[in-house]
Design an enzyme around this catalytic site. Structure first.
Site, mmCIF file in Angstrom:
data_model
loop_
_atom_site.group_PDB
_atom_site.id
_atom_site.type_symbol
_atom_site.label_atom_id
_atom_site.label_comp_id
_atom_site.label_asym_id
_atom_site.label_seq_id
_atom_site.Cartn_x
_atom_site.Cartn_y
_atom_site.Cartn_z
ATOM 1 C CB SER A 52 -8.220 0.640 5.993
ATOM 2 O OG SER A 52 -8.862 1.877 6.166
ATOM 3 C CE LYS B 144 -3.835 1.975 2.727
ATOM 4 N NZ LYS B 144 -4.672 1.761 3.937
ATOM 5 C CB SER C 75 -7.866 3.554 3.018
ATOM 6 O OG SER C 75 -7.046 2.975 4.024
#
Length: 470
Positions: free
Chosen positions: A224, A120, A200
Site C-alpha cells: 500500500s 493518509k 491503498s
C-alpha cells in the site's frame, strides 16, 4: 512443500560498482536547477532542502508555503482527488512555525520544521480533521489522541496540511472496490495517466506527485506504500514493521502494518523517516524494533556513491503468499460505529452513499471468524517457516545487501516477514505508465536500502513532474 528459496530461482547477482554509476549517469537527465540560485518562486518539485534554504534566506515563510499548496490543491484536486480534506488550522500552524524560526537558530530545527505534510486518512489526529479511512461511517468521530507518528511530526515542527485520500478501509472492505476509491471523495487518479493510482495509500502518492504537498505519510499492510509510489513516480519507504508506531492508525494486521513516508525524493522520505521512528509505549512493537535505529539517524546514509560495492539480487519469480486476517479494533472516543459488525450494518443502511454495489465481502469474511484458533496458528507458523527458509535464507546464503524488483511485486514477501522496502522512480512502460524499482532487505536494513536507493536516484534522475493542464 516447496520452499520459497526454490521458487526464487533463477536468480542472478551483481556487484553494483562505480562503473554502473558512470553508465547510469551518462543516460540520466540533467539535474534540476537549484531554486535558491534565483530565489524561491515555485513549489513545483520543491524539496525539503530547497524550502529550508528559502526559509533561511528569508525568501519564503511557512504561511506563504501553505498558501501555495492550498492553491495547488484547489486547482488540481477536483480532478485528481488526492486530498480528502485540508486542515483549517494549517495557516495557524504555519504562523507558529514562522514565529519559532525567528527566535531559534536554523541549525537547531528539524528538517521538517515548517514543512506541510499530508497524512493518509487512517492516521488519527486529535484536531479539527476527521479520521475516517475514507468512509462516512466514521465521519465526525473523535479519537483519543494523535497517532504516535503524528505526535512525533508535531514535535519536529511539521505542519499538518490535511488528510490524503485512500482506498476505502485500506482496500480491505471488498475485493471489488476499485483501487483509490473511497465513499467520501470518489475515485482518485494518477496525475500521469488519469487512471489507476494504486492503493491503498493512493492519495498520499497522488498529492506529492502533483505537487499538492511537500511530503506525505502512507501505511502499508501489503503493497500500500510501494504500489502507489510506483504508479505515481514517487519515492516510498515501507519500514521494518515496528520501526514506526502504528498506535492511532486504523489497523489491518498488527504483524504486517507499517507507517512510512511517500515523497518526491529519497532525501525527503528519509527526513520524514527520521522524524517518525522510535519508541511509542502505545505500540509495544516499537520497543524491540528500536534497536535497529542507527545512532545519528538515517540521513547520514544519503550517499551519492551508495550503490558502490553493494551486492543486489535480481529476483525473477515469487512464491504467492495468502493475505493476513483483518483486524477490527478501532480506537475512538466518540463514534457511531464500535465494531466490524457495526460497519457492515452501516454500509447496508447507507448502501447508496457507500456504494454497496462494490460489496463488503472481506468485512463479512472477517466478521465470521472467531479469533486466532489452531488453523490460524498453524498458518502463522507456516508463514514464519517460509520466511525463514525462503527470503532470509536467500539473503544470508548469498550475502545480499538487498534484492531489487520492478514495481511492487516483492511486496507480499516483505509483508509476511515484516521486512523493509524502498521504491524509487525508474521509468515508464510501453503504455507510458510510470514504474519504480523496489529494493528490499532484511529487518533493520534501512541504512543499506537508503544508500542503494539514493545512489540509484542520484545517478538516474528519472523523476519528472506530470504534465497537467487542469
Amino acid at each position: 512443500m516447496t520452499s520459497m528459496a526454490t521458487k526464487y530461482s533463477p536468480l542472478s547477482f551483481t556487484i553494483f560498482s562505480s562503473l554502473l554509476l558512470i553508465l547510469l549517469a551518462t543516460t540520466s537527465s540533467s539535474a534540476q536547477a537549484i531554486k535558491a540560485a534565483h530565489g524561491f518562486s515555485s513549489i513545483k518539485e520543491a524539496t525539503v532542502k530547497d524550502i529550508q534554504l528559502a526559509f533561511k534566506q528569508n525568501q519564503l515563510t511557512s504561511r506563504k508555503l501553505v498558501e501555495l499548496y492550498l492553491k495547488q490543491i484547489s486547482r488540481l484536486n477536483p480532478v485528481l482527488k488526492g486530498v480528502l480534506e485540508v486542515n483549517p488550522d494549517a495557516l495557524y500552524q504555519a504562523d507558529k512555525a514562522d514565529h519559532e524560526r525567528k527566535f531559534k537558530a536554523h541549525g537547531s530545527l528539524s528538517p521538517l520544521h515548517g514543512i506541510p505534510i499530508l497524512l493518509k486518512d487512517n492516521i488519527a489526529t486529535k484536531d479539527k480533521l476527521n479520521t475516517t479511512a475514507g468512509s462516512y461511517a466514521l465521519l465526525g468521530s473523535v479519537v483519543q489522541r494523535d497517532a504516535g507518528v503524528v505526535t512525533k511530526l508535531r514535535k519536529a515542527g511539521a505542519i499538518i496540511l490535511g488528510k490524503a485520500t485512500l482506498s476505502e478501509w485500506s482496500q480491505y472492505r471488498s475485493n471489488a472496490v476499485p483501487s483509490g476509491w473511497n465513499a467520501r471523495k470518489g475515485q482518485g487518479k494518477s496525475p500521469y495517466t488519469m487512471g489507476d493510482p494504486c492503493g491503498s495509500s493512493s492519495g498520499s502518492a497522488i498529492s506529492v506527485a502533483a505537487n499538492m504537498a511537500a511530503v506525505s505519510l502512507g501505511t502499508e499492510t501489503d503493497g500500500s506504500i510501494l504500489c502507489p509510489s510506483s504508479n505515481n513516480l514517487v519515492v516510498g519507504i515501507k519500514p521494518t514493521v515496528g520501526l514506526t508506531s502504528r498506535a492511532g492508525v486504523i489497523p489491518i494486521s498488527p504483524r504486517q502494518d507499517s507507517v512510512g513516508p511517500i515523497c518526491r525524493t529519497v532525501a525527503d522520505a528519509v527526513y520524514v523517516l527520521d522524524a517518525i521512528v522510535g519508541i511509542d509505549h502505545y505500540d509495544n512493537a516499537t520497543i524491540e524494533t528500536s534497536q535497529y535505529i542507527p545512532k545519528g539517524g538515517y540521513a547520514q546514509f544519503l550517499k551519492t556513491n551508495g550503490l558502490r560495492a553493494k551486492r543486489v539480487g535480481i529476483v525473477r519469480d515469487f512464491y504467492n503468499i495468502g493475505n493476513d486476517t483483518i483486524a477490527t479494533q478501532i480506537e475512538l472516543v466518540v463514534s457511531p460505529v464500535r465494531s466490524l459488525a457495526d460497519l457492515i450494518a452501516f454500509n447496508k443502511e447507507n448502501s447508496k452513499l457507500e456504494r454497496l454495489d462494490y460489496g463488503q465481502d472481506l468485512f463479512i469474511k472477517a466478521e465470521s471468524t472467531n479469533g486466532i484458533g489452531n488453523a490460524e496458528k498453524a498458518a502463522l507458523l507456516n508463514l514464519a517457516k517460509l520466511t525463514r527458509e525462503g527470503f532470509v535464507k536467500l539473503m544470508t546464503k548469498n550475502k545480499l545487501d538487498a534484492i531489487v524488483t520492478p514495481g511492487n511485486i516483492v511486496s507480499r514477501v516483505l509483508a509476511i516477514g515484516g521486512f523493509p522496502g524502498v521504491i524509487v522512480p525508474a521509468g515508464y512502460g510501453s503504455d507510458r505508465k510510470p514504474f519504480g524499482l523496489c529494493f528490499g532487505g532484511l529487518k533493520g536494513s534501512e541504512p543499506k536500502l537508503i544508500e542503494i536507493a539514493y545512489g540509484f536516484e542520484q545517478a538516474t534522475k528519472i523523476r519528472k513532474p506530470p504534465k497537467l493542464t487542469t
